[in-house]
Design an enzyme around this catalytic site. Structure first.
Site, PDB file in Angstrom:
ATOM      1  N   LYS A   1       0.850  -1.191   0.000  1.00  0.00           N
ATOM      2  CA  LYS A   1       0.000   0.000   0.000  1.00  0.00           C
ATOM      3  C   LYS A   1       0.889   1.245   0.000  1.00  0.00           C
ATOM      4  O   LYS A   1       1.735   1.409   0.877  1.00  0.00           O
ATOM      5  CB  LYS A   1      -0.922  -0.004   1.222  1.00  0.00           C
ATOM      6  CG  LYS A   1      -1.999  -1.069   1.167  1.00  0.00           C
ATOM      7  CD  LYS A   1      -2.859  -1.027   2.417  1.00  0.00           C
ATOM      8  CE  LYS A   1      -4.048  -1.973   2.282  1.00  0.00           C
ATOM      9  NZ  LYS A   1      -3.621  -3.374   2.067  1.00  0.00           N
TER      10      LYS A   1
ATOM     11  N   ASP B   1      -1.395  -2.043  -4.171  1.00  0.00           N
ATOM     12  CA  ASP B   1      -2.813  -2.013  -3.819  1.00  0.00           C
ATOM     13  C   ASP B   1      -3.419  -0.645  -4.110  1.00  0.00           C
ATOM     14  O   ASP B   1      -2.751   0.383  -3.981  1.00  0.00           O
ATOM     15  CB  ASP B   1      -3.005  -2.320  -2.328  1.00  0.00           C
ATOM     16  CG  ASP B   1      -2.823  -3.785  -2.006  1.00  0.00           C
ATOM     17  OD1 ASP B   1      -3.016  -4.621  -2.909  1.00  0.00           O
ATOM     18  OD2 ASP B   1      -2.487  -4.095  -0.853  1.00  0.00           O
TER      19      ASP B   1
ATOM     20  N   ARG C   1      -4.890  -6.307 -11.356  1.00  0.00           N
ATOM     21  CA  ARG C   1      -5.846  -6.946 -10.455  1.00  0.00           C
ATOM     22  C   ARG C   1      -7.156  -6.162 -10.486  1.00  0.00           C
ATOM     23  O   ARG C   1      -7.173  -4.953 -10.271  1.00  0.00           O
ATOM     24  CB  ARG C   1      -5.321  -6.977  -9.022  1.00  0.00           C
ATOM     25  CG  ARG C   1      -6.328  -7.593  -8.024  1.00  0.00           C
ATOM     26  CD  ARG C   1      -5.930  -7.310  -6.584  1.00  0.00           C
ATOM     27  NE  ARG C   1      -4.646  -7.880  -6.255  1.00  0.00           N
ATOM     28  CZ  ARG C   1      -3.839  -7.432  -5.291  1.00  0.00           C
ATOM     29  NH1 ARG C   1      -4.197  -6.372  -4.581  1.00  0.00           N
ATOM     30  NH2 ARG C   1      -2.681  -8.015  -5.053  1.00  0.00           N
TER      31      ARG C   1
ATOM     32  N   LYS D   1     -13.590  -5.623  -6.427  1.00  0.00           N
ATOM     33  CA  LYS D   1     -14.808  -4.822  -6.308  1.00  0.00           C
ATOM     34  C   LYS D   1     -14.541  -3.506  -5.596  1.00  0.00           C
ATOM     35  O   LYS D   1     -15.111  -2.474  -5.941  1.00  0.00           O
ATOM     36  CB  LYS D   1     -15.899  -5.613  -5.580  1.00  0.00           C
ATOM     37  CG  LYS D   1     -16.464  -6.757  -6.400  1.00  0.00           C
ATOM     38  CD  LYS D   1     -17.655  -7.410  -5.713  1.00  0.00           C
ATOM     39  CE  LYS D   1     -18.239  -8.531  -6.549  1.00  0.00           C
ATOM     40  NZ  LYS D   1     -19.416  -9.161  -5.921  1.00  0.00           N
ATOM     41  N   GLY D   2     -13.685  -3.511  -4.583  1.00  0.00           N
ATOM     42  CA  GLY D   2     -13.408  -2.304  -3.819  1.00  0.00           C
ATOM     43  C   GLY D   2     -14.000  -2.397  -2.427  1.00  0.00           C
ATOM     44  O   GLY D   2     -15.145  -2.835  -2.261  1.00  0.00           O
ATOM     45  N   ALA D   3     -13.214  -1.975  -1.428  1.00  0.00           N
ATOM     46  CA  ALA D   3     -13.649  -2.137  -0.041  1.00  0.00           C
ATOM     47  C   ALA D   3     -13.436  -0.879   0.786  1.00  0.00           C
ATOM     48  O   ALA D   3     -13.207  -0.953   1.984  1.00  0.00           O
ATOM     49  CB  ALA D   3     -12.896  -3.310   0.592  1.00  0.00           C
TER      50      ALA D   3
ATOM     51  N   ARG E   1     -13.108  -6.617   5.801  1.00  0.00           N
ATOM     52  CA  ARG E   1     -13.557  -7.988   5.519  1.00  0.00           C
ATOM     53  C   ARG E   1     -14.960  -8.222   6.096  1.00  0.00           C
ATOM     54  O   ARG E   1     -15.783  -8.904   5.498  1.00  0.00           O
ATOM     55  CB  ARG E   1     -12.582  -9.003   6.117  1.00  0.00           C
ATOM     56  CG  ARG E   1     -11.162  -8.923   5.609  1.00  0.00           C
ATOM     57  CD  ARG E   1     -10.979  -9.272   4.140  1.00  0.00           C
ATOM     58  NE  ARG E   1     -11.388  -8.250   3.211  1.00  0.00           N
ATOM     59  CZ  ARG E   1     -10.666  -7.170   2.889  1.00  0.00           C
ATOM     60  NH1 ARG E   1      -9.517  -6.945   3.477  1.00  0.00           N
ATOM     61  NH2 ARG E   1     -11.108  -6.314   1.996  1.00  0.00           N
TER      62      ARG E   1
END
Length: 306
Positions: free
Chosen positions: A98, A132, A182, A185-187, A287
């Site tokens: 990241k 990321d 990659r 969906k995205g979080a 998550r």
């Protein structure tokens, strides 16, 4: 509404203190997180690769606001990659990083320089790096860094989040020869002006993006656990005459492990996202936001019934 509340909570220090001190069992966190140390991550990676799976390793920690912390994160990645190479796992495992952990929040040039050092260590270990994607406000900065790094490290992976309205456009720009992309969906929480908020809209965007990537000349990395999307990906592979080595599926450690092994047994390339480290809280909350079943498991553990 529940998903948005959990995403907001992922950035709340007050909620963080409550969750981190709650007496829930290690089973809940360990379902998604390999552990806190490099040893933990290498052990899990060795087990997964022995079963025919690929791995991407992520050192948890983000939103770094000083050079010293960013430098410590770089040193950690360098050590991880040295040990990954020494263990002979470079051909089966890569790392994810990241940029906010490398200084992007306060100095984009510093983040680029730090990412370059990690990429060099990855090359020495016989592997590569995927950067990321994080909050929607960092998309342009992250893509600039990806493009700059690819001058010297063309195998650096990019990430596109399908919930963002510009995702299809970005996929088209990245679907060129040798480009590792990659698609997830995205979080992260994002306003409706820049992101789709309805789950069906996000799924439709994911499919549109898959069509672009699978029709292109790059190397798609399809990050989904959704059986419907996996079926569509299979169909697109046939339509575009893609062999199993020309793309891969990616899934999170601890989520649908049997499906990961089923796909790998059928000859598909399946990469497991293995996160580890002490800064697990934001990742863990995202998550929970992704699947209601995860939240139910967490709440049962808080009640002492897990």
């Amino acid at each position: 509404m529940l998903r948005q509340a959990l995403l907001v909570a992922s950035r709340s220090e007050r909620v963080r203190r409550v969750v981190e001190t709650a007496p829930f069992s290690d089973e809940v966190v360990r379902r998604f997180i390999a552990g806190e140390t490099i040893e933990d991550a290498l052990r899990v990676t060795g087990d997964l690769t022995a079963e025919g799976l690929l791995v991407t390793m992520d050192v948890l920690g983000e939103d770094t606001h000083d050079k010293e912390r960013a430098e410590a994160n770089v040193q950690h990645y360098v050590e991880l990659l040295e040990r990954l190479g020494a263990a002979g796992l470079g051909t089966r495992a890569e790392v994810s990083a990241k940029l906010s952990a490398l200084g992007q929040t306060f100095d984009e040039d510093l983040a680029l320089a730090n990412a370059r050092r990690i990429c060099a260590a990855a090359r020495d270990a016989g592997t590569t790096v995927t950067l990321d994607m994080e909050d929607h406000t960092t998309v342009d900065s992250t893509l600039r860094i990806v493009h700059e790094l690819r001058r010297d490290f063309p195998d650096v992976g990019a990430v596109i989040q399908a919930y963002l309205r510009r995702a299809e456009e970005h996929c088209a720009e990245l679907a060129y020869e040798g480009s590792r992309v990659r698609l997830c969906k995205g979080a992260y929480a994002a306003p409706s002006a820049v992101a789709f908020t309805d789950r069906e809209e996000v799924d439709r965007s994911f499919v549109r993006c898959m069509k672009v990537l699978m029709a292109g000349k790059g190397y798609p990395m399809l990050a989904t656990h959704d059986p419907r999307l996996i079926e569509i990906a299979d169909a697109l592979a046939v339509l575009h005459d893609r062999d199993p080595g020309s793309f891969e599926y990616q899934m999170l450690y601890g989520v649908r492990p049997q499906e990961q092994r089923r796909l790998a047994a059928q000859g598909a390339q399946v990469r497991v996202y293995v996160a580890y480290g002490r800064e697990w809280y934001p990742y863990f909350m995202r998550r929970l936001a992704e699947r209601p079943a995860n939240l139910r498991l967490f709440l049962r553990s808080l009640a002492g019934r897990s």
